[in-house]
Design an enzyme around this catalytic site. Structure first.
Site, mmCIF file in Angstrom:
data_model
loop_
_atom_site.group_PDB
_atom_site.id
_atom_site.type_symbol
_atom_site.label_atom_id
_atom_site.label_comp_id
_atom_site.label_asym_id
_atom_site.label_seq_id
_atom_site.Cartn_x
_atom_site.Cartn_y
_atom_site.Cartn_z
ATOM 1 N N LYS A 28 0.857 -1.197 0.000
ATOM 2 C CA LYS A 28 0.000 0.000 0.000
ATOM 3 C C LYS A 28 0.878 1.227 0.000
ATOM 4 O O LYS A 28 2.039 1.163 0.411
ATOM 5 C CB LYS A 28 -0.953 -0.015 1.182
ATOM 6 C CG LYS A 28 -0.365 0.355 2.498
ATOM 7 C CD LYS A 28 -1.429 0.485 3.566
ATOM 8 C CE LYS A 28 -2.376 -0.688 3.625
ATOM 9 N NZ LYS A 28 -2.833 -0.997 4.978
ATOM 10 N N LYS A 91 -7.781 -6.061 -0.489
ATOM 11 C CA LYS A 91 -8.625 -5.320 0.470
ATOM 12 C C LYS A 91 -9.118 -4.030 -0.164
ATOM 13 O O LYS A 91 -8.358 -3.354 -0.864
ATOM 14 C CB LYS A 91 -7.800 -4.920 1.700
ATOM 15 C CG LYS A 91 -7.194 -6.059 2.455
ATOM 16 C CD LYS A 91 -6.363 -5.552 3.632
ATOM 17 C CE LYS A 91 -5.144 -4.805 3.185
ATOM 18 N NZ LYS A 91 -4.259 -4.401 4.297
HETATM 19 O O1 LIG Z 1 -2.914 -2.914 7.142
HETATM 20 C C1 LIG Z 1 -2.198 -2.306 7.949
HETATM 21 C C2 LIG Z 1 -2.003 -0.868 7.886
HETATM 22 O O2 LIG Z 1 -1.044 -0.552 6.942
HETATM 23 C C3 LIG Z 1 -1.734 -0.296 9.212
HETATM 24 O O3 LIG Z 1 -1.065 0.936 9.112
HETATM 25 P P1 LIG Z 1 -0.783 1.752 10.443
HETATM 26 O O4 LIG Z 1 -0.083 0.802 11.401
HETATM 27 O O5 LIG Z 1 0.116 2.860 10.023
HETATM 28 O O6 LIG Z 1 -2.096 2.201 10.929
#
Ligand SMILES: O=C[C@H](O)COP(=O)(O)O
Length: 244
Positions: A28, A91
């Protein structure tokens, strides 16, 4: 056993996550929101390189599974057809979806475009009011009724507040119960920090997977991956859960 999912944004972060022994590597772009997709060329590179990387770096370990964030309801159609079959999970964020009917329609349409080897994961946002969508309990219930095998609760707004700042322990326990009754594995994300894992265990809240980005980075979730921090998470999640 608890899994660890770590989000990466490019080839070099992918290499670090493979070398660290992360079980699920999720692609992502963290600077563009909770679930923004990376360029499809990055997916394709990972799918091609993974067998070689795994054979060279860690042949004794189980090969990591690949996951892709496809964005929000207005984003996924532009990229979904380019997701390689080597990705086990995909997702889509539910922002703006505030009825069960719309949620099911999105899931149904997305599933039509995924290959047989890629499983759609149901996503809920702990800060669902800010995301203008159904609540996590509603999405988990609906996912269970719709035959999902996995669901994830994350935060839509990345402002440092964690899922545990938005949902009570009772609310998180309820999500675990809904998932368990529907035989779904559930993952928890949302600005998690290592100490939150200790608190959750003390409270008897045991997700099947922790998903992190910000806490394995050097500054914030848009910064560089920290191999040291990553290793601390890999080691922590590999410990057996403390029984209450
Ligand atoms: O799927 C997991 C996310 O990337 C969580 O990101 P974060 O820990 O920065 O909220």
């Amino acid at each position: 056993m608890t899994d660890l999912l770590v989000s990466v944004r490019d080839d070099s972060e992918f290499d670090i996550a493979v070398a660290a022994g992360v079980a699920i590597i999720d692609f992502k772009e963290p600077s563009r929101g909770a679930l923004a997709a990376v360029e499809p060329a990055i997916w394709q590179s990972a799918a091609k390189r993974l067998p070689h990387l795994h054979a060279n770096d860690a042949p004794h370990r189980t090969r990591p599974l690949l996951s892709a964030a496809l964005g929000e309801p207005e984003d996924w159609q532009a990229v979904i057809r380019r997701l390689p079959d080597a990705f086990q999970f995909a997702k889509i964020g539910p922002s703006g979806i505030d009825t069960a009917r719309e949620m099911k329609r999105l899931w149904g349409e997305a599933a039509l475009h995924l290959g047989a080897t890629t499983e759609l994961v149901a996503v809920a946002y702990a800060d669902f009011e800010a995301a203008h969508c159904l609540s996590p309990a509603e999405i988990f219930q609906l996912a269970g009724q719709s035959g999902f095998r996995r669901c994830l609760v994350d935060t839509f707004t990345k402002d440092g507040r964690s899922t545990t700042d938005h949902l009570s322990y009772a609310g998180l326990r309820e999500l675990g119960e809904i998932a368990s009754q529907a035989s779904m594995r559930w993952a928890m994300a949302g600005s998690l920090r290592l100490e939150i894992v200790d608190d959750l265990e003390t409270q008897g809240i045991l997700p099947d997977c922790y998903a992190v980005r910000g806490d394995v980075c050097q500054h914030d979730r848009a910064g560089n991956l920290s191999p040291l921090r990553l290793q601390q998470w890999v080691d922590r999640v590999s410990l057996p859960s403390r029984k209450r």
